[in-house]
Design an enzyme around this catalytic site. Structure first.
Site, PDB file in Angstrom:
ATOM      1  CG  HIS A  46      -2.082  -0.977   1.035  1.00 15.02           C
ATOM      2  ND1 HIS A  46      -2.769  -1.538   2.093  1.00 15.02           N
ATOM      3  CD2 HIS A  46      -2.661  -1.478  -0.089  1.00 15.02           C
ATOM      4  CE1 HIS A  46      -3.712  -2.344   1.625  1.00 15.02           C
ATOM      5  NE2 HIS A  46      -3.663  -2.329   0.309  1.00 15.02           N
ATOM      6  CB  CYS A 101       4.032 -10.645   4.294  1.00 16.28           C
ATOM      7  SG  CYS A 101       5.213 -10.657   5.665  1.00 16.28           S
ATOM      8  CD  GLU A 131      -2.854  -8.773   7.514  1.00 16.56           C
ATOM      9  OE1 GLU A 131      -2.133  -7.780   7.305  1.00 16.56           O
ATOM     10  OE2 GLU A 131      -2.895  -9.372   8.599  1.00 16.56           O
ATOM     11  CB  SER A 228      -3.280  -1.010   7.901  1.00 17.11           C
ATOM     12  OG  SER A 228      -3.551  -1.283   9.245  1.00 17.11           O
TER      13      SER A 228
HETATM   14  S1  SF4 Z   1       4.144  -5.032   7.817  1.00 19.81           S
HETATM   15 FE1  SF4 Z   1       3.075  -6.602   6.609  1.00 19.81          FE
HETATM   16  S2  SF4 Z   1       4.511  -7.071   4.968  1.00 19.81           S
HETATM   17 FE2  SF4 Z   1       5.703  -6.054   6.564  1.00 19.81          FE
HETATM   18  S3  SF4 Z   1       6.547  -7.739   7.830  1.00 19.81           S
HETATM   19 FE3  SF4 Z   1       4.615  -7.034   8.752  1.00 19.81          FE
HETATM   20  S4  SF4 Z   1       3.087  -8.445   7.910  1.00 19.81           S
HETATM   21 FE4  SF4 Z   1       4.876  -8.572   6.598  1.00 19.81          FE
END
Ligand code: SF4
Length: 310
Positions: A46, A101, A131, A228
């Site tokens: 994002h 992720c 998510e 977010s």
């Molecule tokens: S912010 Fe989102 S993409 Fe980054 S480590 Fe945490 S869960 Fe993974």
């Protein structure tokens, strides 16, 4: 402007996390290995700058898979997808590269495990976030979304002895603890994940932000409005009593914000590129930059086999 800031307190850690770096690298490798276009379902992360940069290199961002030609390559974003999206991709014969992720995948795995043992899953998160939509999709019949304290008091479950919770990875640690406190008081048998779902990057950026916000007259958070974890950073600074604003880049700074401000606390959300931080510091004029590091991050995630260099 009647005054310019003297000092920038730079929060560390800030900016890209391991999950975002991996997701961006996946699109770059896909473009290099498969050629353009490479389709990406939703924004890969994002951030408007990241998305625009990849677009100029041949990535095509789509909202849904029906916009992707049959057989084409599509990357799933870092936020993850529901099983229904995976099934549709298979039906359409798409060449899928998954940039979810690994820390979001962990939450999906927990959702399946909790639902399989017959629990109602209370998912603490923000409705409509990609998510959350993906995680809800793992066990839609057994998962209930809890967005705030009021909903934690109101939610009802079929069997109060069979209830688990999960959280979105990018929530505010303090707010989530409050929601969880209510759920625990209502459901003494509530079970949860072995380790926190709020990820290391979110937690570290909130801690480092709090460390600079306490001594700043103004906080600037670099990040996009749909990020977010970036929005949470602004809220945390404000809850602590420091005025705070979210900016996509240096062009978002309004001169009136800096009136009477001597010290600016500066951070960037996990999806905001590091170069934007340098640009904002430069835009603030001649300032003394003091970095406050509250944690060291060494986490790296491996690339999926589909794009791993041999
Ligand atoms: S912010 Fe989102 S993409 Fe980054 S480590 Fe945490 S869960 Fe993974």
């Amino acid at each position: 402007m009647s005054s310019a800031p003297h000092t920038v307190l730079l929060a560390a850690p800030r900016s890209f996390c391991a999950g975002v770096e991996r997701a961006v690298e996946i699109v770059e490798h896909a473009l290099a290995g498969r050629g353009r276009p490479v389709y990406v379902r939703k924004q890969i992360v994002h951030n408007a700058h990241v998305v625009a940069g990849l677009e100029t290199r041949g990535a095509v961002f789509v909202d849904e898979l029906d916009e992707v030609p049959r057989g084409a390559t599509v990357v799933f974003s870092a936020h993850g997808v529901s099983p229904a999206v995976r099934a549709e991709a298979a039906r359409r014969g798409l060449d899928v590269i998954d940039a979810t992720c690994p820390l979001v995948t962990k939450v999906h795995t927990e959702a399946r495990r909790f639902a399989t043992r017959g629990d109602t899953v209370l998912l603490i998160g923000h409705g409509g976030h990609e998510e959350v939509e993906g995680t809800l999709g793992e066990a839609p019949e057994q998962t209930l979304l809890v967005e705030d304290v009021a909903q934690a008091w109101a939610v009802t479950v079929p069997d109060p002895e069979r209830v688990s919770y999960l959280t979105q990875t990018t929530l505010a640690v303090d707010e989530t603890a409050e929601i969880l406190g209510v759920l625990r008081s209502r459901f003494p048998f509530l079970k949860g994940p072995a380790s926190d779902d709020i990820c290391y990057a979110t937690t570290n950026r909130q801690r480092s932000l709090s460390a600079v916000a306490a001594d700043a007259d103004l906080v600037l958070v670099i990040g996009s409005a749909n990020s977010s974890n970036s929005v949470r950073l602004v809220e945390i600074a404000r809850r602590g009593g420091t005025p705070a604003h979210l900016i996509d880049d240096a062009s978002g700074i309004r001169p009136e914000w800096l009136e009477g401000v001597r010290t600016v606390g500066l951070t960037a959300g996990a999806s905001a590129p590091p170069r934007l931080v340098e640009e904002v510091v430069a835009a603030l004029g001649p300032v003394t930059v003091l970095e406050r590091e509250t944690a060291t991050e060494t986490i790296r995630f491996t690339l999926p086999p589909a794009v791993r260099p041999s």
